[in-house]
Scaffold this active site. Structure first.
Site, PDB file in Angstrom:
ATOM      1  N   HIS A 278      43.130 -15.162 -39.440  1.00 33.76           N
ATOM      2  CA  HIS A 278      43.152 -14.597 -40.797  1.00 33.76           C
ATOM      3  C   HIS A 278      44.512 -14.825 -41.459  1.00 33.76           C
ATOM      4  O   HIS A 278      44.600 -15.385 -42.559  1.00 33.76           O
ATOM      5  CB  HIS A 278      42.848 -13.098 -40.725  1.00 33.76           C
ATOM      6  CG  HIS A 278      42.845 -12.405 -42.053  1.00 33.76           C
ATOM      7  ND1 HIS A 278      41.700 -12.170 -42.783  1.00 33.76           N
ATOM      8  CD2 HIS A 278      43.865 -11.897 -42.809  1.00 33.76           C
ATOM      9  CE1 HIS A 278      42.010 -11.552 -43.913  1.00 33.76           C
ATOM     10  NE2 HIS A 278      43.324 -11.379 -43.946  1.00 33.76           N
ATOM     11  N   GLU A 279      45.569 -14.391 -40.782  1.00 35.20           N
ATOM     12  CA  GLU A 279      46.913 -14.551 -41.362  1.00 35.20           C
ATOM     13  C   GLU A 279      47.294 -16.026 -41.452  1.00 35.20           C
ATOM     14  O   GLU A 279      48.002 -16.438 -42.374  1.00 35.20           O
ATOM     15  CB  GLU A 279      47.945 -13.765 -40.542  1.00 35.20           C
ATOM     16  CG  GLU A 279      47.679 -12.264 -40.421  1.00 35.20           C
ATOM     17  CD  GLU A 279      47.523 -11.550 -41.754  1.00 35.20           C
ATOM     18  OE1 GLU A 279      48.061 -12.031 -42.773  1.00 35.20           O
ATOM     19  OE2 GLU A 279      46.835 -10.500 -41.782  1.00 35.20           O
ATOM     20  N   HIS A 282      46.139 -17.392 -44.673  1.00 29.11           N
ATOM     21  CA  HIS A 282      47.092 -17.078 -45.747  1.00 29.11           C
ATOM     22  C   HIS A 282      48.267 -18.060 -45.722  1.00 29.11           C
ATOM     23  O   HIS A 282      48.702 -18.564 -46.760  1.00 29.11           O
ATOM     24  CB  HIS A 282      47.652 -15.656 -45.555  1.00 29.11           C
ATOM     25  CG  HIS A 282      46.745 -14.556 -45.984  1.00 29.11           C
ATOM     26  ND1 HIS A 282      46.182 -14.501 -47.238  1.00 29.11           N
ATOM     27  CD2 HIS A 282      46.326 -13.432 -45.334  1.00 29.11           C
ATOM     28  CE1 HIS A 282      45.449 -13.395 -47.347  1.00 29.11           C
ATOM     29  NE2 HIS A 282      45.513 -12.735 -46.199  1.00 29.11           N
ATOM     30  N   GLU A 308      42.752 -14.095 -50.207  1.00 28.94           N
ATOM     31  CA  GLU A 308      41.840 -13.534 -49.207  1.00 28.94           C
ATOM     32  C   GLU A 308      40.665 -14.472 -48.946  1.00 28.94           C
ATOM     33  O   GLU A 308      40.134 -14.513 -47.832  1.00 28.94           O
ATOM     34  CB  GLU A 308      41.347 -12.148 -49.637  1.00 28.94           C
ATOM     35  CG  GLU A 308      42.440 -11.083 -49.694  1.00 28.94           C
ATOM     36  CD  GLU A 308      43.186 -10.871 -48.378  1.00 28.94           C
ATOM     37  OE1 GLU A 308      42.639 -11.217 -47.310  1.00 28.94           O
ATOM     38  OE2 GLU A 308      44.321 -10.369 -48.413  1.00 28.94           O
TER      39      GLU A 308
END
Length: 514
Positions: A278-279, A282, A308
């Site tokens: 997830h990170e 980003h 997101e």
């Protein structure tokens, strides 16, 4: 720059020079925030809150400098203004928008908010550990009042219908709570239908196959291998990233220095696996923005929702796919000393895609995740409309979790205190997560038309085709367009929940056999 007069060219270049200094300054402040969440000793919080307060004053003075106002006026009133190219005009627009908003916010309010954010975040960590909302409540009340004060001011500047809309605009420009509520209503209906099908389906996953003890040191090696897979460099001599540990995972940084964090649980290695993906999503966005636009307003992400969409895309659409695990499962087994050797691939894929209403947002499955966001959105709306007080948040939270997800909250650490966002003053941010999911579904539909064999390549361990497509179609556009305009450019339509719901329905009907 297009052929324009020397006076206009000079004014524009001077404005961009000032913006560059602001960007460099803000990037330094972000490192202090990162340090506060990772390596700062506990006693450092008092000094750090003062540092951040002072720096916020300095940053506010830089942004609201009368010289910037004069330069904007000279540029925008110049007879040749329309001859500036699209990027230059967008830069001027973004600087003016930010300047107009920040000049209306009193410096004292900005400094007090920065100081209170640092204090509230530190108190939140202690209150969460102690499962004691009473400790957190007084500091949260102070921060909410400061954000309400700012929201009232920004509402007038941004010309929004409500103070809460002014906060949403910070993260998702030109998007209103009314539009979000309508979209979320349609989304909620579709999600509940899929959830009910999964719950009554004949095939149910065995999630116990995920519960293996994996030493933290081994999990750190897994994190590095995942970063390498997606192309997020943390180890070479030219690395622009790093992975550290914190209470609540986050990403921060700019272009060549973008850092991610995760949280390790020895008995739940998949928690960190998906937070790193997830990170990492980003981080890919931040590091692959147009390099020609560094230090310019257009050289930033389009919106929090788009950010997101990229993190959720890498975490879920890629990271929870059968194709990804076809490639990565043998690697995971090797890194863990065959901790999962008695688990079949299909068992693992079904388990990491288990649909089960839960209490914790960051651990939620794809089908129920947005229900967590809708709850937070509705609470924030009521909080900033004066319909709910900070003291009532736990009760309201628990009621909504019982109603929407059918779960009983046992304590406030697994309830209202589970996220860092409210302690950090990020009101209006939560809707971005669900909007990001919706965007990701639309982006996937477009990607599958352009790269029909992307999943076949993924199963072979090749992610770079997808990364190149995302760079070309999303990252490189930076902040050249508002989110809905960028969405239209990529997909040919505005926000449409049907694609995300179709993706979920197809995926989970195959997994659950409904």
């Amino acid at each position: 720059m297009a052929t324009v007069s020397e006076a206009l060219s000079s004014a524009y270049n001077e404005l961009m020079g000032r913006v560059r200094e602001i960007v460099v300054f803000q990037s330094a402040v972000s490192v202090l925030h990162w340090d506060m969440e990772t390596y700062m000793p506990p006693r450092g919080i008092v000094l750090r809150s003062q540092q951040l307060s002072l720096l916020s004053r300095i940053g506010h003075r830089m942004i609201t400098s009368p010289e910037i106002g004069k330069l904007l006026q000279r540029i925008m009133e110049h007879p040749e203004y329309d001859r500036l190219d699209e990027v230059q005009r967008r830069n001027v627009y973004l600087v003016k928008k930010h300047y107009d908003e920040q000049t209306k916010l009193p410096e004292k309010l900005v400094a007090e908010t920065a100081k209170q954010q640092a204090i509230t975040t530190e108190v939140w960590k202690k209150a969460k550990a102690a499962k004691n909302y009473a400790v957190f409540k007084p500091e949260l009340e102070k921060l909410v009042e400061l954000r309400k004060e700012a929201a009232e001011i920004l509402m007038e500047v941004k010309k929004t219908a409500t103070p809460y809309d002014a906060l949403i605009d910070i993260f998702e420009p030109k998007t209103t709570s009314e539009e979000i509520a309508k979209t979320f209503g349609e989304l909620k209906k579709g999600l509940i239908a899929i959830l009910e099908k999964c719950q009554t389906a004949p095939r149910q996953p065995d999630v116990t196959v995920l519960k293996r003890r994996v030493p933290i040191e081994v999990q750190r090696r897994i994190s590095v291998s995942l970063a390498e897979f997606i192309g997020y460099d943390t180890k070479s001599s030219k690395a622009g990233g790093r992975i550290d540990e914190t209470e609540h995972p986050f990403t921060t940084g700019y272009y060549d220095d973008v850092r991610i964090t995760t949280h390790y649980y020895e008995d739940n290695p998949f928690s960190s696996i998906f937070s790193v993906l997830h990170e990492g999503g980003h981080a890919l966005y931040e590091q692959n923005l147009n390099p020609e636009w560094v230090y310019q307003p257009v050289g930033t992400a389009c919106s929090s929702g788009f950010h997101e969409s990229q993190s959720r895309f890498v975490e879920n659409i890629v990271g929870r796919s059968r194709e990804f695990w076809t490639y990565y499962f043998p690697i995971l087994n090797e890194l863990t000393g065959n901790a999962f050797s008695n688990v079949q691939l299909d068992q693992l894929v079904h388990a990491v895609n288990c649909v089960r209403p839960s209490k914790i947002r960051v651990e939620a499955d794809e089908v129920t995740y947005c229900l967590h966001i809708i709850i937070r959105f509705e609470i924030e709306q009521d909080l900033f409309a004066g319909k709910v007080a900070v003291a009532e948040l736990p009760e309201v939270w628990n009621q909504k979790y019982a109603e929407y997800l059918g779960v009983k909250i046992e304590n406030d650490s697994e309830g209202v205190m589970q996220d860092t966002h409210w302690a950090s003053g990020l009101y209006g941010y939560f809707p971005s997560y669900a909007l990001g999911n919706i965007y990701s579904g639309q982006i996937l539909a477009r990607l599958e038309k352009d790269l029909p064999d992307w999943k076949t390549q993924l199963a072979k361990g090749k992610f770079h085709h997808v990364k190149e497509w995302l760079t070309k179609n999303i990252y490189m556009y930076g902040n050249l367009y508002d989110p809905i305009d960028l969405l239209k450019k990529i997909t040919g339509e505005g926000i449409n929940v049907k694609h995300y719901l179709a993706y979920l329905d197809k995926k989970y009907s195959e997994l659950y056999g409904y």
